[in-house]
Design an enzyme around this catalytic site. Structure first.
Site, PDB file in Angstrom:
ATOM      1  N   LYS A  76       0.843  -1.091  -0.083  1.00 22.97           N
ATOM      2  CA  LYS A  76       0.162   0.008  -0.056  1.00 22.97           C
ATOM      3  C   LYS A  76       1.040   1.270  -0.027  1.00 22.97           C
ATOM      4  CE  LYS A  76      -3.781   1.875   2.812  1.00 22.97           C
ATOM      5  NZ  LYS A  76      -4.618   1.824   4.095  1.00 22.97           N
ATOM      6  N   SER A 151      -9.501   2.084   3.219  1.00 21.72           N
ATOM      7  CA  SER A 151      -8.760   2.446   2.173  1.00 21.72           C
ATOM      8  C   SER A 151      -7.753   1.783   1.475  1.00 21.72           C
ATOM      9  CB  SER A 151      -8.016   3.837   3.054  1.00 21.72           C
ATOM     10  OG  SER A 151      -7.212   2.940   4.103  1.00 21.72           O
ATOM     11  N   SER A 175      -9.836  -0.341   7.255  1.00 20.26           N
ATOM     12  CA  SER A 175      -9.155  -0.097   5.764  1.00 20.26           C
ATOM     13  C   SER A 175      -8.408  -1.503   5.313  1.00 20.26           C
ATOM     14  CB  SER A 175      -8.120   0.796   5.907  1.00 20.26           C
ATOM     15  OG  SER A 175      -8.954   2.091   5.869  1.00 20.26           O
TER      16      SER A 175
END
Lengths: 484, 95
Positions: A76, A151, A175
């Site tokens: 990420k 997210s 997330s």
């Protein structure tokens, strides 16, 4: 090769069926072919990946390979990667090339994992749909008109579309688990402190936690084993040994007590999602687990408390972005105040701005007791609810998200509706507990996730509980038709 | 609690965030809605409840007072918006 899990790829590499270079090329080709439809990547590091893959192959020849040596992964874009842009999905860091590696990145590098690139995410990890990213939304591989969740939406979509066998994510209010659920993969948020936060760009420091995202619980166990551990550079890192998460996966589930919180099956839960979750729970009974209804009476207070604590911590953490030492700087500032305010105003998108403003308000003079202190007291009530439950049960189970993936654009202008996507995940962060989402079926053609919540440092139990289900079912092996 | 445009402008100043005038009403609406959501906390009786700052109620470790970081000024300044002679440049503060 792309249909194989990390465990299978690891075995294939060990048996010499293919090299890491071949494997890495195969995944890079898939990224090149499919990413334009998905927008799951912000940066692809093809050359560095191939160099790392060749190094992994040499390491294997020297007989120094571990289970992740030569296995492709993605990070990420919240984890700092030395020499590689680390944008956090924001204009503020659009041109930020990290000067060092995050501990998680360093640990996975040491294990020999091969980074293919950095994945798309909601700006500064603030969002539940991946629509707040500067780089545009990620599309859900099961239906390109739908959000992947957020997210960590880029990581989830990349794993679901078989562009990578595994990924890192971070979870402040859901997330990792919510996008894992919406994309039909397995994701684990560890206990607060289990995985180092060093080099992981901070959103809400008392809630943020990194974790693995992959197709199966077994793969998450392999990744977590490499990611977890004490780090003196993170002052809240837990100083306790990391167990071999793969060692106990195959034990039977006989006698496992699963608690079903009645608050997680009430109003707000989509009927079709509820049905799939009930079927998964019935499967657990067949596997030898016992289920009992429990109550987490303060559940409804989790979202209100979170939207004080997270913005308050965010307003403090994001104060560092001032346009002076790194990050976006406005053109021709007329004085220092102008430099600060315009650099920040231009650098942050609307959702980040909203949360900074809410946090600044909540922490401003005269409001502390009514907001932050009250929220921290509620946090204690929520945590006490869980501790009472764990005196009675081993694991808590329920839906990860109240709905399946929703349409791109559907909730983006309505923050409150968006916030409710995390209704079942947020309390887990407030309490600091580990939580895992695994795919357990489909509603209206879209994946449904089951959330398992464990007591502190019970990651092994969650992985075991999920693994046994995945041994008996094949939901985690289903691939979206367009990316099979 | 509801916030008006003037209050939003004040909070934005505290946060050192420039917001375009035309965006202020929308932020005022969103922030008021968020504070309304947050006000649901008031339904809980928290008298005598100890606030929880850390999920595991751990205290922060102290490290020994020793130099652990090498000098990496050039490395870190390579990503700065504006530097000169090893210094970060900002607009003149004192006339």
């Amino acid at each position: 090769m792309h249909e194989k899990t990390i465990a299978q790829l690891s075995a294939g590499l060990a048996a010499g069926e293919f090299s890491s270079e071949e494997l890495t090329r195969a995944f890079l080709e898939r990224v090149e072919r499919f990413n334009p439809q998905l927008n799951a990547f912000i940066t692809v590091t093809a050359e560095a990946a191939l160099a790392r893959a060749r190094a992994a192959d040499q390491r294997r020849h020297r007989d120094e390979a571990g289970p992740l040596t030569g296995v492709p992964i993605v990070h990420k874009d919240i984890f700092c990667t030395e020499g590689v842009r680390t944008s956090c999905g924001s204009r503020m860091l659009d041109r930020f090339v990290a000067p060092y590696d995050a501990t998680v990145v360093e640990k996975l590098n040491t294990a020999g994992a091969v980074m293919l690139g950095k994945t798309n995410m909601d700006e500064f990890a603030m969002g539940s749909s991946n629509e707040t990213s500067l780089y545009g939304p990620v599309h859900n591989p099961w239906d390109l008109a739908m959000v992947p969740g957020g997210s960590s939406g880029g990581s989830a979509a990349a794993v679901a579309a078989r562009l990578t066998p595994g990924a890192t994510g971070t979870d402040t209010g859901g997330s990792i688990r919510q996008p894992a659920a919406l994309c039909g993969i397995t994701g684990l948020k560890p206990t607060y402190g289990r995985v180092s936060r060093w080099g992981m760009i901070a959103y809400a420091s008392s809630l943020d936690q990194g974790g693995p995202m992959a197709r199966s619980a077994e793969d998450c166990a392999l990744l977590l084993g490499a990611m977890a551990g004490f780090d003196p550079r993170d002052s809240t890192s837990a100083d306790r040994p990391v167990p071999d998460y793969t060692a106990l996966l195959d034990r039977p589930l006989d006698g496992l007590k699963i608690g079903l919180p009645k608050e997680y099956f009430g109003e707000g839960l989509d009927g079709a999602v509820a049905q799939v979750v009930e079927e998964a729970i019935a499967e657990y009974r067949k596997l030898g687990a016992e289920t009992v209804e429990i109550s987490l009476p303060n559940s409804r207070l989790a979202i209100p408390a979170y939207y004080v604590i997270a913005p308050a911590e965010c307003s403090s953490n994001l104060a560092r972005f001032d346009g002076v030492r790194y990050g976006h700087r406005c053109e021709n500032p007329k004085d220092l105040l102008d430099l600060y305010t315009r650099s920040r105003g231009e650098g942050f998108g609307p959702e980040v701005t909203r949360r900074i403003l809410v946090g600044t308000f909540a922490l401003s003079a005269g409001y502390y007791d009514a907001y932050y202190l009250k929220a921290q007291q509620i946090r204690r009530l929520i945590s006490d609810d869980f501790q009472r439950a764990f005196q009675q049960v081993d694991v808590i189970a329920g839906p990860t998200s109240p709905t399946v993936a929703f349409k791109l654009g559907e909730k983006v202008d309505d923050p409150i509706t968006m916030y409710l996507s995390d209704i079942y995940t947020i309390a887990v962060n407030l309490a600091g507990l580990p939580g895992l989402s695994l795919p357990v079926g489909f509603a209206a053609g879209l994946p449904v996730g089951l959330q398992l919540i464990g007591d502190y440092f019970a990651e092994d139990r969650l992985l075991h509980t999920a693994h046994r289900y995945q041994q008996a079912t094949d939901w985690h092996l289903r691939a979206p038709a367009a990316f099979a | 609690m509801s916030l008006g445009p003037a209050e939003v402008a004040k909070i934005a100043h505290l946060a050192r965030l420039a917001i375009r005038d035309e965006d202020v009403p929308a932020y005022a609406r969103n922030l008021s809605a968020i504070l309304e959501l947050v006000a649901q906390m008031n339904a809980a009786d928290t008298a005598g409840v100890a606030p929880m700052a850390h999920p595991l109620d751990m205290t922060q470790r102290l490290r020994s007072d020793a130099v652990t970081e090498p000098d990496q000024r050039e490395h870190f300044q390579a990503i700065a918006p504006q530097v000169e002679a090893g210094l970060y440049l900002v607009p003149k503060v004192i006339e």
